[in-house]
Each structure stands twice: as structure tokens, then as C-alpha cells.
Design a protein around this motif. Sequence first.
Motif, PDB file in Angstrom:
ATOM      1  N   THR A  67      61.863 -41.826  -2.200  1.00  0.00           N
ATOM      2  CA  THR A  67      61.177 -40.746  -1.610  1.00  0.00           C
ATOM      3  C   THR A  67      59.863 -41.046  -1.208  1.00  0.00           C
ATOM      4  O   THR A  67      59.379 -41.939  -1.498  1.00  0.00           O
ATOM      5  N   GLY A  71      57.325 -39.493  -1.738  1.00  0.00           N
ATOM      6  CA  GLY A  71      56.449 -39.463  -3.187  1.00  0.00           C
ATOM      7  C   GLY A  71      55.006 -38.511  -2.906  1.00  0.00           C
ATOM      8  O   GLY A  71      55.084 -37.993  -1.781  1.00  0.00           O
ATOM      9  N   ALA A  72      54.285 -38.572  -3.576  1.00  0.00           N
ATOM     10  CA  ALA A  72      53.091 -37.710  -3.630  1.00  0.00           C
ATOM     11  C   ALA A  72      51.669 -38.835  -3.934  1.00  0.00           C
ATOM     12  O   ALA A  72      52.028 -39.619  -4.878  1.00  0.00           O
ATOM     13  N   VAL A 111      50.945 -35.044 -12.183  1.00  0.00           N
ATOM     14  CA  VAL A 111      52.492 -35.451 -11.831  1.00  0.00           C
ATOM     15  C   VAL A 111      53.217 -34.076 -12.000  1.00  0.00           C
ATOM     16  O   VAL A 111      54.030 -33.848 -11.038  1.00  0.00           O
ATOM     17  N   TRP A 156      55.269 -32.383  -8.771  1.00  0.00           N
ATOM     18  CA  TRP A 156      56.750 -32.862  -8.759  1.00  0.00           C
ATOM     19  C   TRP A 156      57.542 -32.300  -7.786  1.00  0.00           C
ATOM     20  O   TRP A 156      58.349 -33.126  -7.195  1.00  0.00           O
ATOM     21  N   GLN A 200      56.592 -32.345  -4.343  1.00  0.00           N
ATOM     22  CA  GLN A 200      56.692 -33.056  -3.482  1.00  0.00           C
ATOM     23  C   GLN A 200      57.287 -34.508  -3.785  1.00  0.00           C
ATOM     24  O   GLN A 200      57.747 -35.248  -3.097  1.00  0.00           O
ATOM     25  N   ILE A 201      57.121 -34.799  -4.939  1.00  0.00           N
ATOM     26  CA  ILE A 201      57.501 -36.164  -5.680  1.00  0.00           C
ATOM     27  C   ILE A 201      59.092 -36.322  -5.355  1.00  0.00           C
ATOM     28  O   ILE A 201      59.413 -37.512  -4.807  1.00  0.00           O
TER      29      ILE A 201
END
Length: 301
Positions: A251, A253-254, A266, A270, A272-273
Motif C-alpha cells: 500500500t 501507507g502513511a 501508527v 491505521w 490510511q496504512i
Amino acid sequence: MTISFEGRVAIVTGAGGGIGRGYALELAKRGAKVVVNDLGGARDGTGTSDAAQKVVEEILAAGGTAMANGGNVTDAAQMEEMVARAKEVWGGVHILINNAGILRDKSFAKMTMDEFRLVVEVHLNGSANVTKAVWDVMREQNYGRILMTASSTGLYGNFGQANYGAAKLGLAGLTKTLHLEGAKYNVRVNTIAPVAATRMTEDILPPEFLAVFAPEKIAPAALYLVSEDAPSNMIVSAGGGVVQAAYITLTQGAVLAPDQLTPEGVAAAWDQIVDRSGEIVPQNGLEQSMLIASLLQKAAG
């Protein structure tokens, strides 16, 4: 266009029955000279039989060319001897299908580490032994097609098969690196994850699935993956006449700000991650680092 294996020499491990037998028969039918390797044991790897010779006799009766080999894939020297013999008699080795395997199914709580190591030794290290034995031959002749056998257990997990799953996902990882190292030598490497009713799955799949998931239905996908125009670096699932592709994705991710680079940060990011929009399929491990660098540059700019 008809896919032919005329002039090709193929090794199929674990070819004394089930899926491997189907591979050997179809390769021979399409013109390949086939080394039928099988230790001949039970599905847990114990005992011996003349399973490989019986398949060879089937191939010869149908007008094909084959030789039997009873070597153990866990013995690197035996695998080197098998490859040397094939090269001596037929001039080379062009195709390798790593199919040999055993089971020691138990929940991880009840599994001994010896049972864990044995399954990894046969599936993962055994496949590496045979692949290593053909690797220089294929590089020197500037042609090779290698197929590893993974499993849905390795890709997605299955209760009671920690040893098997670890070995099978390891084979998918081995494929990805060998694909990169073999590319300039025209050595293409793929992974197949078969779903079939064999003695390996007889107490996993219900009886009504036996005809639907006949082992012979795996051969078309496998043979395409070792053909001259095969792709490389693919994970292909096959069963019951259905062929699918599986991917290991990443992905976007962030990017966490310095004050958010905490476990709590985190947790907050999450969603968005794990957001799969814009995910990619990296073609090598470096691409993950490159994506991270690109995201950091965008965030800083």
C-alpha cells in the motif's frame, strides 16, 4: 499456437503419482524427454516403492521418452547425480518442476520442531537442492524454465500446517530472487499453488471434490509456466479448471510526522496504512525503499 516441448529435457520431482505424474505425462506427450523423480514413499516421506518406474512405463507405452530417478531431494549429491545423468544422456536440462513434498500436519502447539524442520527440509531446501543442481546448466545453455510449488497454505495460512505454510511461502520468495538472478540467462522462474485432490489432500478435501479437483487439471497451468514463452516471477493458483494470479502488494501507507512516530501515531493512521487504493506490486525489494523515499520527499516538499 500449440505449445511443444520437442527437444527439451524436463525433470519433475515427486512425479510418481498425483499432480507430478500429470506433469510428467503431459510433458512427455508434448515431446519432452522426462526425468521422473520420486523417492516413492508415503505422503509422510517414509518407505519406498517403484512409483517413478511405473510412470516411466506409462510414458514409454505412449511412445514418449523418460527415465526414472529415485533420488531424495534432501540429498544434494543425489540431485547433482540426477542432473548429471540427464545431461549425459540427453544433452542438457531445460525444465525443472519442483513438486516433491511431504506432510506432517499438526497444530503448532502439538508439533515438534523435528516435524517442523523435516517439512521445511523437503519442500524448501529440497527444491533449492534440485534448483542449484540445474542452475549452472541452465545459465550455460542460456535457457531454463523452473517452477516452484507453493500452496494456498503458504499464501494465506491453514490451521494445522505451520511447517508446510512456512516452507511454501519460502518457495514463493525463492522464486522472486531467482527470477531476478536468472533473467539475463533466459532462465524464467515461477510459482504454482495447486488445489487438487491427491493423497496429500485426501483428508482435507471432501469426497465430492475428488472429481472436480482432479490432479490432471493442474498440468495446463504448470506447462504454460515452463513453456518457451512463459512469463516469469508469477504466482499462479490452479485447480478445478480455474487459473488465478496471486500478488504480494504494497500500500501507499502513511507518512508519520516526527511527533507522530509513536505506537499511538501508527494506531491513529491505521486506516490510511491499510488503504489499498494506489497499492503497487513491487518487482524487487528495492522498490519498497524507493516508494518510501518518494513519499518522504513529497511530504517534505
